[in-house]
Structure formats: structure tokens, C-alpha cells
Design a protein around this motif. Structure first.
Motif, short mmCIF file in Angstrom:
data_model
loop_
_atom_site.label_atom_id
_atom_site.label_comp_id
_atom_site.label_asym_id
_atom_site.label_seq_id
_atom_site.Cartn_x
_atom_site.Cartn_y
_atom_site.Cartn_z
N ILE A 168 -16.69 -50.48 8.92
CA ILE A 168 -15.40 -50.67 9.59
C ILE A 168 -14.43 -49.55 9.22
O ILE A 168 -13.75 -48.97 10.07
CB ILE A 168 -14.79 -52.04 9.22
N ILE A 169 -14.37 -49.25 7.93
CA ILE A 169 -13.44 -48.23 7.44
C ILE A 169 -13.76 -46.86 8.06
O ILE A 169 -12.86 -46.14 8.52
CB ILE A 169 -13.50 -48.15 5.90
N GLU A 170 -15.02 -46.52 8.08
CA GLU A 170 -15.41 -45.21 8.61
C GLU A 170 -15.23 -45.15 10.13
O GLU A 170 -14.90 -44.10 10.68
CB GLU A 170 -16.83 -44.89 8.17
N ALA A 171 -15.41 -46.28 10.79
CA ALA A 171 -15.16 -46.33 12.24
C ALA A 171 -13.67 -46.13 12.54
O ALA A 171 -13.31 -45.61 13.60
CB ALA A 171 -15.63 -47.66 12.82
N ALA A 172 -12.82 -46.54 11.58
CA ALA A 172 -11.37 -46.37 11.75
C ALA A 172 -10.91 -44.96 11.40
O ALA A 172 -9.73 -44.64 11.55
CB ALA A 172 -10.63 -47.38 10.89
N GLY A 173 -11.82 -44.13 10.93
CA GLY A 173 -11.48 -42.75 10.62
C GLY A 173 -11.34 -42.43 9.15
O GLY A 173 -10.93 -41.32 8.78
N GLY A 174 -11.65 -43.39 8.27
CA GLY A 174 -11.54 -43.16 6.84
C GLY A 174 -12.58 -42.18 6.32
O GLY A 174 -13.74 -42.22 6.74
N LYS A 175 -12.15 -41.29 5.44
CA LYS A 175 -13.04 -40.30 4.83
C LYS A 175 -13.02 -40.47 3.31
O LYS A 175 -11.95 -40.56 2.71
CB LYS A 175 -12.57 -38.87 5.17
N ILE A 176 -14.20 -40.53 2.70
CA ILE A 176 -14.28 -40.64 1.25
C ILE A 176 -13.67 -39.38 0.62
O ILE A 176 -14.05 -38.26 0.96
CB ILE A 176 -15.74 -40.79 0.78
N TYR A 177 -12.71 -39.60 -0.31
CA TYR A 177 -12.14 -38.43 -0.98
C TYR A 177 -12.05 -38.60 -2.50
O TYR A 177 -11.71 -37.65 -3.20
CB TYR A 177 -10.79 -38.05 -0.36
N LYS A 178 -12.36 -39.77 -2.99
CA LYS A 178 -12.45 -39.99 -4.43
C LYS A 178 -13.63 -40.92 -4.71
O LYS A 178 -13.88 -41.86 -3.94
CB LYS A 178 -11.16 -40.60 -5.00
N THR A 179 -14.32 -40.66 -5.81
CA THR A 179 -15.44 -41.49 -6.24
C THR A 179 -15.18 -41.99 -7.65
O THR A 179 -14.76 -41.21 -8.52
CB THR A 179 -16.76 -40.72 -6.20
N TYR A 180 -15.41 -43.27 -7.85
CA TYR A 180 -15.22 -43.92 -9.15
C TYR A 180 -16.54 -44.54 -9.59
O TYR A 180 -17.42 -44.82 -8.77
CB TYR A 180 -14.14 -45.00 -9.07
N ARG A 181 -16.66 -44.80 -10.89
CA ARG A 181 -17.94 -45.30 -11.41
C ARG A 181 -17.73 -46.35 -12.48
O ARG A 181 -16.76 -46.29 -13.26
CB ARG A 181 -18.76 -44.13 -11.96
N ILE A 182 -18.62 -47.32 -12.50
CA ILE A 182 -18.76 -48.27 -13.61
C ILE A 182 -20.06 -47.94 -14.33
O ILE A 182 -21.10 -47.75 -13.70
CB ILE A 182 -18.79 -49.73 -13.11
N TYR A 183 -19.97 -47.86 -15.65
CA TYR A 183 -21.13 -47.53 -16.48
C TYR A 183 -21.60 -48.74 -17.28
O TYR A 183 -20.84 -49.69 -17.50
CB TYR A 183 -20.75 -46.43 -17.48
#
Length: 375
Positions: free
Chosen positions: A356-371
Motif C-alpha cells: 500500500i505504501i509503495e503504491a502511494a509513492g513511498g520510497k524507502i530512505y532509512k533502514t533500521y535493525r533489531i539484533y
């Protein structure tokens, strides 16, 4: 800096607490993107009367210089018994981690946290999670070139390198999406809104005052708890906990980007956006004293970014296109004040939401991680 030049100690005095709160100022003193969290908020989360104590325990540690006494690092080891019960494993947490760029200090802080957790019967450690995922969690691993949005973490690039050197391995990533609010949505979102209306679904802004706000907050609690019951590493809050957090945000809500979906008066979905108050908080240096409040009120007028925290609807309303309709309304409302928005955060394996987000035009610009790491 070697082990003879610093020491690790548990936080036990008022002076220790101040040192704990001072650590980020040392770490980020030359970082233009850092936004200092409110010291009062961190103090409240770790206060002896915090509701977390009813279902968990924690221990704070600080690293300080032997020569100058200046703060060099910090960490909190925590046990959330709700999470242990939910996942049926002896899992502990680490959070509130900050450290100058010296692996020896990071290693000693983690050793202290692990020793405390192991003594409590823990055999696996996950983080960074500040007591629970309802507080700050996640470690930034990509996207260091812009400041964090409201209630999102920010870290130096060496943190994830230090954690991996210590032996932590990725358990799961999460993404933040960037939106150009002024860019028109695909026509499918407007059509979804019409379908929802034709199905009898009604939409309205969040009530922000008095008893109407409290009633909305109670309904949001029940809907939030239902919609996100299966979120990984997350545990349910009590209604009292949720309402306490909601009251903290009451004066910050913007009804233009906080929409409610209802069916015959029953709340069945919501679009939760907030202005990016970090733009104003960056000016107050972590303290809302009288001068800080004046600065905050002045700079909040300049806010032109928003953070979309959650979009949810009950699964039985999927055919009525409620989620897409809420996106349509939220983005329409956002054009009145905002130029850009961030939707955060979304687990990497949450494919329905990502679609849904990507269909609305959202672009990944930050990545977070759990270790995670076994003890």
C-alpha cells in the motif's frame, strides 16, 4: 581508551542519573542531524514509579572516564515479562545504548548488561529496545544524512559495526518511507474512498478536546490492540498505559492528518499522523524550561513535515477499501500544511502494508535493525 582509563558502574544515585542523561551530549556534540530527546521523557521512562515495573525490571549502566569523570557511554539491560510470556523464551533486552567511538567501552557496557541478564536467567538478548517497542527501539543502519523524525531513533554509523563485532546478528529490519505530499496519489486511492463511502463507512478527524478526545483514545486503544496484536516483539499495553501516552500527545495532534473510519458509529480504522515536532525540539536542547517552551512555540510554526505513525483497519473491512481510503484522506489533509512526510516504521516482512505504501509513492530512505545474540 583502554580499560584502565574508564569504568562501568550501575546507576544508583542522582549523580549517576544525571551522568546517564548527559551521555548523548558527548556522543553527538558535533553531529548536525541529531535531535536531543527531552531529558524529562527519558527520566520518566526510567523512573521507579513507571508502570513498566509492574511487569518487568531493568538496570542502567554508565561508562565514565577515570580521569575526568565525564560520561562516555550508557546502556540499560531489561526484562519484559510480558514479552517472555508471549514468545515463550527467556529473552532479555538492551536499550538506551549510547557510546563514544571506542569499541572497548561498548564491549564493557554490553558485558555488564549481559552479566546482569544472565544472572536473571536470560539466555538470549534482543535490541536495541528501550524497555518495550512502545518506546524508542531499532538501530539506524542506513540513512544517516538526514535528521530523525519525531519519536524515531538516530545513531552514529559505527554503532551497528560495534554490535556486529560483539557478535550480534540481524534479527529483523524495518523501513522508513519518504513521501512527497504534494505529488498526486494514484487514482485508485480516490476510487477506494468512494467505494468506502458507498459501503456506508464514514470518516472524520480525531477529536482533540475534552471528553470527546478521551473517548476517541479509548476506542483507539481497543482498535490498536486488535490490529497490532501479532506485531513481532511487541506486547500489549493496558488501557491506562495507552491513555497516559495519548494525553502526552493530545496537544500535538493535527486533525488534518489524524483520521478515523467508522461503521455505524463504531471505530474500525484510523490514519495516525503527527507533525514532525523534531523541527522545533531541535532548538530546545532537550529541556522544556520557560525558554525552551518559548523556542518550541516559535519554531513549531515552521513545521512543514509530518510523520505517519500507523494506518490500520479491521481485516473484515478490506473489501470496503478502508485502508486505501484513509491514505487518500490523510494525504489530502497533509497538503494544507506539509511538503513531505515519513511513514515509519514498517517491518521488512510486512508485505501487505509495504504494498500500500509503495503504491502511494513511498520510497524507502532509512533502514533500521533489531539484533539478537545468545548468551
Amino acid at each position: 581508551m583502554n580499560n584502565r582509563q574508564f569504568k562501568i558502574k550501575p546507576v544508583s544515585t542522582e549523580a549517576d542519573i544525571k551522568t546517564f542523561l548527559d551521555v548523548p551530549n558527548k556522543v553527538y556534540q558535533n553531529d548536525p542531524n541529531w535531535v536531543q530527546p527531552l531529558r524529562s521523557s527519558i527520566s520518566k521512562q526510567l523512573a521507579p514509579n513507571n508502570s513498566f515495573i509492574e511487569y518487568g525490571k531493568f538496570q542502567q549502566f554508565i561508562a565514565i572516564s577515570n580521569n575526568s569523570g565525564e560520561p562516555l557511554g550508557r546502556i540499560v539491560a531489561a526484562i519484559n515479562y510480558r514479552l517472555i510470556e508471549k514468545e515463550n523464551q527467556q529473552i532479555g533486552l538492551f536499550g538506551y545504548f549510547e557510546c563514544i567511538p571506542d569499541f572497548a567501552i561498548t564491549e564493557s557496557l554490553l558485558n555488564s548488561a549481559f552479566e546482569w541478564l544472565k544472572a536473571e536467567g536470560i539466555n538470549k538478548v534482543r535490541g536495541p529496545i528501550d524497555l518495550s517497542t512502545h518506546n524508542n527501539c531499532l538501530l539506524l543502519v542506513d540513512g544517516f544524512n538526514t535528521p530523525p523524525m519525531m519519536m524515531m531513533p538516530y545513531h552514529p554509523a559505527y554503532y551497528h559495526q560495534f554490535l556486529e563485532k560483539y557478535g550480534f546478528v540481524k534479527e529483523k529490519d524495518a523501513y522508513a518511507y519518504d513521501f512527497d505530499v504534494c505529488k498526486p496519489l494514484d487514482d485508485k486511492f480516490a476510487r477506494a474512498y468512494k467505494i468506502a463511502l458507498q459501503s456506508g463507512i464514514t470518516f472524520r478527524p480525531l477529536h482533540t478536546k475534552g471528553e470527546e478526545f478521551l473517548e476517541d483514545a479509548r476506542k483507539l486503544y481497543h482498535l490498536f490492540t486488535t490490529a497490532f496484536a501479532n506485531n513481532w516483539s511487541s506486547t500489549s499495553r493496558t488501557e491506562a498505559e495507552f491513555l497516559e501516552e495519548a494525553k502526552d500527545l493530545q496537544q500535538l495532534a493535527d486533525p488534518d492528518i489524524f483520521h478515523i473510519a467508522e461503521d455505524k458509529g463504531e471505530m474500525i480504522g484510523f490514519f495516525m499522523g503527527l507533525p514532525n515536532y523534531n523541527i522545533a525540539l531541535k532548538q530546545v536542547n532537550g529541556q522544556l524550561n520557560w525558554l525552551g517552551i518559548l523556542k518550541f512555540l516559535w519554531y513549531r510554526r515552521k513545521i512543514n513535515q509530518a510523520r505517519i505513525i500507523a494506518i490500520a483497519s479491521l481485516p473484515e473491512y478490506r473489501r470496503q477499501m478502508v485502508s486505501l481510503a484513509l491514505v487518500y484522506l490523510g494525504m489530502q489533509g497533509g497538503t494544507r500544511r506539509y511538503k513531505t512526510a515519513e511513514l515509519s516504521w514498517v517491518w521488512e516482512d510486512n508485505y501487505p502494508s509495504r504494498k500500500i505504501i509503495e503504491a502511494a509513492g513511498g520510497k524507502i530512505y532509512k533502514t533500521y535493525r533489531i539484533y539478537e545474540k545468545e548468551i
